[in-house]
Design an enzyme around this catalytic site. Structure first.
Site, PDB file in Angstrom:
ATOM      1  N   ASP A 278     -60.499  -4.679 106.750  1.00 16.53           N
ATOM      2  CA  ASP A 278     -61.366  -3.864 107.602  1.00 16.53           C
ATOM      3  C   ASP A 278     -61.243  -2.385 107.209  1.00 16.53           C
ATOM      4  OD1 ASP A 278     -63.107  -3.172 109.611  1.00 16.53           O
ATOM      5  OD2 ASP A 278     -61.635  -3.343 111.238  1.00 16.53           O
TER       6      ASP A 278
ATOM      7  N   SER B  50     -62.253   3.158 116.964  1.00 15.91           N
ATOM      8  CA  SER B  50     -62.293   2.372 115.739  1.00 15.91           C
ATOM      9  C   SER B  50     -62.548   3.256 114.522  1.00 15.91           C
ATOM     10  CB  SER B  50     -63.407   1.326 115.818  1.00 15.91           C
ATOM     11  OG  SER B  50     -63.053   0.285 116.682  1.00 15.91           O
TER      12      SER B  50
ATOM     13  N   HIS C  41     -65.881  -2.478 109.968  1.00 13.29           N
ATOM     14  CA  HIS C  41     -66.824  -2.927 111.006  1.00 13.29           C
ATOM     15  C   HIS C  41     -67.653  -1.779 111.565  1.00 13.29           C
ATOM     16  CE1 HIS C  41     -63.414  -1.784 113.713  1.00 13.29           C
ATOM     17  NE2 HIS C  41     -64.395  -1.475 114.537  1.00 13.29           N
TER      18      HIS C  41
END
Length: 261
Positions: free
Chosen positions: A108, A201, A64
């Protein structure tokens, strides 16, 4: 380096809410030489993510964190300063897993092929990846690092570290309907106020000097755990095949082929 506008990236599932690193501390400068700071140009403007060096020409991060252009800074401690240890490299290719699902954050994971190979030294060097089938056991104490938020209104320009414990799959299965124990790892003790969240992230969960998983997403409550990380060992064949294919492709100056898919 000019001051950076940090619109920090964190995947938001339905009902999810952005958060911060909680319960961590400033890392000893350059004690995590594999850490990468990513500036991402996306459809909504500039954002940032974490990442980590896995080979002299590849950085790994979350799927992402994709953008139309990505710049990588390695060897940094304070990302607001131009440190002599830093190596800044643009990304030649952002290769997201072909089965990445932005709705539920499955698969992911993304590889970033660097335009130039890094100069390996004590400030910049790759981290080890796990063996096939490897998964840290519940209770294992591991480390997450990143330049994410450290309070509700303040982000960190200096690298932060936090130690988190791996949890049983059942703890994440109960909280996240899309949690997949085969490709994800449940991380963070709900009894401790420690978490990796917004701005972290794409960073690694490192256990015994091995990068076991990637920061993916968390719960709608700010700073609560457990959280969901992408399990790297589940993707080793794709990782090795992709890095080998693009290295060969560049050496022969061939165009994209299905063998790299």
């Amino acid at each position: 380096m000019q001051p950076l506008l940090l619109l920090l990236v964190f995947v938001l599932l339905p009902g999810a809410k952005a958060g911060k690193i909680i319960g961590g501390q400033e890392a000893r400068p350059h004690s995590y030489p594999y850490m990468a700071f990513l500036q991402v140009e996306g459809p909504e403007g500039r954002s940032s993510c974490g990442g980590f060096l896995v080979r002299e020409d590849f950085v790994m991060t979350a799927g992402h964190c994709w953008g139309s252009a990505i710049n990588v800074t390695l060897g940094a401690h304070n990302i607001e300063k131009q440190e002599r240890t830093q190596q800044q490299i643009t990304v030649l290719r952002a290769i997201r897993h072909p089965r990445y699902n932005e709705k539920n954050a499955l698969n992911d994971i993304m590889l970033l092929q660097l335009r130039n190979r890094i100069k390996k030294n004590r400030f910049v060097r790759p981290v080890a990846l796990p063996n096939a089938g490897e998964k840290p056991k519940p209770g294992a104490l591991c480390t997450v690092t990143g330049w994410g938020w450290i309070s509700l209104n303040r982000w960190s320009d200096k690298l932060q570290e936090v130690q988190l414990r791996v949890q049983s799959d059942q703890k994440c299965t109960r909280r996240f309907p899309s949690y997949c124990s085969r490709t994800q790892i449940c991380v963070g003790d709900p009894k401790q106020k420690k978490a990796a969240f917004q701005g972290d992230s794409g960073g690694p969960l490192v256990c015994n000097n091995v990068a076991q998983s990637i920061v993916s997403y968390g719960d709608k409550e700010n700073g609560t755990t457990p959280e969901v990380f992408t399990r790297i060992a589940s993707y080793l064949s794709w990782i090795k095949r992709t890095m080998k294919c693009f290295k060969r492709q560049d050496q022969t100056e061939q165009s994209w082929s299905s063998s790299c898919d």
